[in-house]
Design a protein around this motif. Structure first.
Motif, PDB file in Angstrom:
ATOM      1  N   TRP A  25       9.008  -9.178 -62.515  1.00  0.00           N
ATOM      2  CA  TRP A  25       9.515  -7.626 -63.459  1.00  0.00           C
ATOM      3  C   TRP A  25       8.874  -7.856 -64.791  1.00  0.00           C
ATOM      4  CZ3 TRP A  25      13.387  -4.255 -61.598  1.00  0.00           C
ATOM      5  CH2 TRP A  25      13.994  -3.631 -62.406  1.00  0.00           C
ATOM      6  N   LYS A  26       7.766  -7.548 -65.054  1.00  0.00           N
ATOM      7  CA  LYS A  26       7.151  -7.204 -66.453  1.00  0.00           C
ATOM      8  C   LYS A  26       6.060  -6.463 -66.340  1.00  0.00           C
ATOM      9  CE  LYS A  26       4.875 -10.872 -67.773  1.00  0.00           C
ATOM     10  NZ  LYS A  26       4.525 -12.386 -68.067  1.00  0.00           N
ATOM     11  N   LEU A  27       5.668  -6.001 -67.541  1.00  0.00           N
ATOM     12  CA  LEU A  27       4.678  -5.056 -67.827  1.00  0.00           C
ATOM     13  C   LEU A  27       3.382  -5.987 -68.235  1.00  0.00           C
ATOM     14  CD1 LEU A  27       3.597  -1.966 -67.804  1.00  0.00           C
ATOM     15  CD2 LEU A  27       4.286  -2.029 -69.988  1.00  0.00           C
ATOM     16  N   VAL A  28       2.224  -5.919 -67.726  1.00  0.00           N
ATOM     17  CA  VAL A  28       1.167  -6.347 -68.322  1.00  0.00           C
ATOM     18  C   VAL A  28      -0.019  -5.633 -68.347  1.00  0.00           C
ATOM     19  CG1 VAL A  28      -0.465  -8.626 -67.873  1.00  0.00           C
ATOM     20  CG2 VAL A  28       1.905  -8.612 -67.274  1.00  0.00           C
ATOM     21  N   SER A  29      -0.601  -5.397 -69.522  1.00  0.00           N
ATOM     22  CA  SER A  29      -1.776  -4.279 -69.620  1.00  0.00           C
ATOM     23  C   SER A  29      -2.920  -5.023 -69.390  1.00  0.00           C
ATOM     24  CB  SER A  29      -1.510  -3.815 -71.143  1.00  0.00           C
ATOM     25  OG  SER A  29      -0.644  -2.917 -71.017  1.00  0.00           O
ATOM     26  N   SER A  30      -3.816  -4.674 -68.601  1.00  0.00           N
ATOM     27  CA  SER A  30      -5.036  -5.346 -68.173  1.00  0.00           C
ATOM     28  C   SER A  30      -6.255  -5.139 -69.207  1.00  0.00           C
ATOM     29  CB  SER A  30      -5.700  -5.311 -66.977  1.00  0.00           C
ATOM     30  OG  SER A  30      -6.903  -5.492 -66.700  1.00  0.00           O
ATOM     31  N   ALA A  31      -7.079  -6.177 -69.881  1.00  0.00           N
ATOM     32  CA  ALA A  31      -8.055  -5.980 -70.426  1.00  0.00           C
ATOM     33  C   ALA A  31      -9.288  -5.455 -69.822  1.00  0.00           C
ATOM     34  CB  ALA A  31      -8.342  -7.279 -71.442  1.00  0.00           C
ATOM     35  N   LEU A  32      -9.150  -5.485 -68.799  1.00  0.00           N
ATOM     36  CA  LEU A  32     -10.402  -5.016 -67.714  1.00  0.00           C
ATOM     37  C   LEU A  32     -10.609  -3.536 -68.055  1.00  0.00           C
ATOM     38  CD1 LEU A  32      -9.866  -6.996 -64.269  1.00  0.00           C
ATOM     39  CD2 LEU A  32     -11.402  -7.455 -66.265  1.00  0.00           C
ATOM     40  N   ALA A  33     -11.739  -3.076 -68.338  1.00  0.00           N
ATOM     41  CA  ALA A  33     -12.167  -1.784 -68.522  1.00  0.00           C
ATOM     42  C   ALA A  33     -12.671  -1.079 -67.152  1.00  0.00           C
ATOM     43  CB  ALA A  33     -13.307  -1.429 -69.623  1.00  0.00           C
ATOM     44  N   GLN A  34     -12.352  -0.148 -66.754  1.00  0.00           N
ATOM     45  CA  GLN A  34     -12.918   0.508 -65.603  1.00  0.00           C
ATOM     46  C   GLN A  34     -13.426   1.618 -65.847  1.00  0.00           C
ATOM     47  OE1 GLN A  34     -12.910  -0.710 -62.592  1.00  0.00           O
ATOM     48  NE2 GLN A  34     -11.322  -2.716 -63.082  1.00  0.00           N
ATOM     49  N   GLU A  35     -14.532   2.314 -64.945  1.00  0.00           N
ATOM     50  CA  GLU A  35     -15.066   3.535 -65.142  1.00  0.00           C
ATOM     51  C   GLU A  35     -14.255   4.539 -64.844  1.00  0.00           C
ATOM     52  OE1 GLU A  35     -17.920   4.510 -66.637  1.00  0.00           O
ATOM     53  OE2 GLU A  35     -18.775   2.456 -67.068  1.00  0.00           O
ATOM     54  N   PHE A 192      -2.661   2.931 -63.011  1.00  0.00           N
ATOM     55  CA  PHE A 192      -3.438   3.307 -64.156  1.00  0.00           C
ATOM     56  C   PHE A 192      -2.922   4.451 -64.629  1.00  0.00           C
ATOM     57  CE2 PHE A 192      -6.655   1.367 -61.205  1.00  0.00           C
ATOM     58  CZ  PHE A 192      -7.457   0.668 -62.132  1.00  0.00           C
ATOM     59  N   ILE A 193      -2.810   4.165 -65.998  1.00  0.00           N
ATOM     60  CA  ILE A 193      -2.187   5.118 -67.007  1.00  0.00           C
ATOM     61  C   ILE A 193      -3.450   5.565 -67.680  1.00  0.00           C
ATOM     62  CG2 ILE A 193      -0.418   5.970 -68.467  1.00  0.00           C
ATOM     63  CD1 ILE A 193       1.450   3.822 -67.522  1.00  0.00           C
ATOM     64  N   ASN A 194      -3.681   7.051 -67.382  1.00  0.00           N
ATOM     65  CA  ASN A 194      -4.925   7.462 -68.155  1.00  0.00           C
ATOM     66  C   ASN A 194      -6.029   6.316 -68.208  1.00  0.00           C
ATOM     67  OD1 ASN A 194      -3.782   9.823 -68.436  1.00  0.00           O
ATOM     68  ND2 ASN A 194      -3.888   9.983 -70.704  1.00  0.00           N
ATOM     69  N   GLY A 195      -6.239   5.652 -67.162  1.00  0.00           N
ATOM     70  CA  GLY A 195      -7.390   4.773 -67.056  1.00  0.00           C
ATOM     71  C   GLY A 195      -6.880   3.246 -67.415  1.00  0.00           C
ATOM     72  N   THR A 196      -6.044   3.091 -68.117  1.00  0.00           N
ATOM     73  CA  THR A 196      -5.414   1.711 -68.413  1.00  0.00           C
ATOM     74  C   THR A 196      -4.683   1.029 -67.482  1.00  0.00           C
ATOM     75  OG1 THR A 196      -5.306   2.106 -70.833  1.00  0.00           O
ATOM     76  CG2 THR A 196      -4.189   0.379 -70.147  1.00  0.00           C
ATOM     77  N   LEU A 197      -5.152  -0.039 -66.951  1.00  0.00           N
ATOM     78  CA  LEU A 197      -4.489  -0.831 -65.755  1.00  0.00           C
ATOM     79  C   LEU A 197      -3.374  -1.343 -66.291  1.00  0.00           C
ATOM     80  CD1 LEU A 197      -4.287  -1.784 -62.953  1.00  0.00           C
ATOM     81  CD2 LEU A 197      -6.090  -3.576 -63.607  1.00  0.00           C
ATOM     82  N   VAL A 198      -2.112  -1.246 -65.622  1.00  0.00           N
ATOM     83  CA  VAL A 198      -0.787  -1.815 -66.044  1.00  0.00           C
ATOM     84  C   VAL A 198      -0.212  -2.374 -64.787  1.00  0.00           C
ATOM     85  CG1 VAL A 198       1.480  -1.414 -66.852  1.00  0.00           C
ATOM     86  CG2 VAL A 198      -0.344   0.056 -67.837  1.00  0.00           C
ATOM     87  N   LYS A 199      -0.098  -3.559 -64.860  1.00  0.00           N
ATOM     88  CA  LYS A 199       0.504  -4.282 -63.735  1.00  0.00           C
ATOM     89  C   LYS A 199       1.844  -4.767 -63.848  1.00  0.00           C
ATOM     90  CE  LYS A 199      -3.965  -6.695 -62.121  1.00  0.00           C
ATOM     91  NZ  LYS A 199      -4.671  -7.916 -61.690  1.00  0.00           N
ATOM     92  N   GLY A 200       2.572  -4.701 -62.623  1.00  0.00           N
ATOM     93  CA  GLY A 200       3.729  -5.309 -62.782  1.00  0.00           C
ATOM     94  C   GLY A 200       4.845  -4.057 -62.962  1.00  0.00           C
ATOM     95  N   GLU A 201       6.074  -4.482 -62.507  1.00  0.00           N
ATOM     96  CA  GLU A 201       7.352  -3.318 -62.574  1.00  0.00           C
ATOM     97  C   GLU A 201       7.937  -3.470 -64.091  1.00  0.00           C
ATOM     98  OE1 GLU A 201      11.139  -1.835 -60.194  1.00  0.00           O
ATOM     99  OE2 GLU A 201      10.178  -3.885 -60.008  1.00  0.00           O
ATOM    100  N   THR A 202       8.196  -2.209 -64.558  1.00  0.00           N
ATOM    101  CA  THR A 202       8.948  -2.185 -65.865  1.00  0.00           C
ATOM    102  C   THR A 202       9.846  -1.147 -65.700  1.00  0.00           C
ATOM    103  OG1 THR A 202       8.202  -2.048 -68.130  1.00  0.00           O
ATOM    104  CG2 THR A 202       7.383  -0.553 -66.868  1.00  0.00           C
TER     105      THR A 202
END
Length: 217
Positions: A25-35, A192-202
């Motif tokens: 149960w946490k929110l983790v923004s990924s630094a990985l950039a995706q096309e 993916f929120i406007n292209g930003t990867l967010v992992k986990g529940e929040t």
């Protein structure tokens, strides 16, 4: 009627797939950039979405029907996102299947067979399946039979969906592999929120902090 034997035969189709885990149960923004084009690529079976296509924010969820955190998000957070952002034209929400196991694959296939191209019906069915998650874990084929019949499918149609015609399952697994290999999805729920990867529940507030600045920008 679908028996344990026929149900297990259908699930064996996914037996070679890798099983990946869920996040706490946490929110983790990924630094990985995706096309952007790679993320926006529609699923093989067609994306199931709610909300305006021209909404300023697009949220793509990757979820498994047997993932407890996914079920909690659907029950506790998604209704608030829907009423606050989707229904008001601010967010387009896309749900993509990422089955963590064979039961999740069968449940996802059932949802696709019931809904066909109707997104509203699809979201209604996955909501029911998430609410029946304990049944999926303990009595998978009975639960899928029951939900399918309640949705208007005959026993023959349910059997065809989860055993005889593997077209839907193959499409789901192809998209799962693409999400894992290309988009680096390895857990559920992932967004993916406007292209930003967010992992986990929040919490809803956690999503609000991400969404509101994107609407204003």
């Amino acid at each position: 009627m679908i028996t344990r034997r026929t149900f297990n035969a259908a699930l064996a189709f996914a037996g070679a797939t890798a099983i990946v885990g869920t996040l706490p149960w946490k929110l983790v923004s990924s630094a990985l950039a995706q096309e952007p084009a790679a993320i926006a690529k529609p699923s093989t079976l067609g994306d199931m979405s709610l909300g305006a296509k021209d909404a300023p924010v697009t949220i793509i969820e990757y979820a498994s029907m047997t993932c407890p955190h996914c079920a909690a998000f659907t029950k506790d957070v998604f209704p608030q996102i829907k009423s606050t952002y989707i229904d008001t034209g601010k967010v387009r929400f896309i749900f993509r299947e990422f089955p963590l196991d064979q039961v999740a694959l069968a449940a996802s296939a059932l949802a696709r067979c019931v809904a066909k191209d109707d997104s509203n019906k699809y979201f209604a069915i996955i909501d029911i399946l998430f609410n029946q998650q304990a049944g999926l874990q303990n009595q998978a084929f009975e639960t899928i039979n029951r939900v399918g019949k309640q949705a208007g499918l005959t026993e023959a149609m349910i059997k065809a969906c989860v055993q005889d015609d593997l077209t839907v399952q193959k499409g789901i697994l192809a998209d799962r592999e693409y999400a894992n290999q290309t988009l680096k999805i390895d857990s559920t729920p992932s967004f993916f929120i406007n292209g930003t990867l967010v992992k986990g529940e929040t919490s809803f507030d956690g999503f609000k902090k991400i969404i509101d600045p994107l609407i204003k920008s």
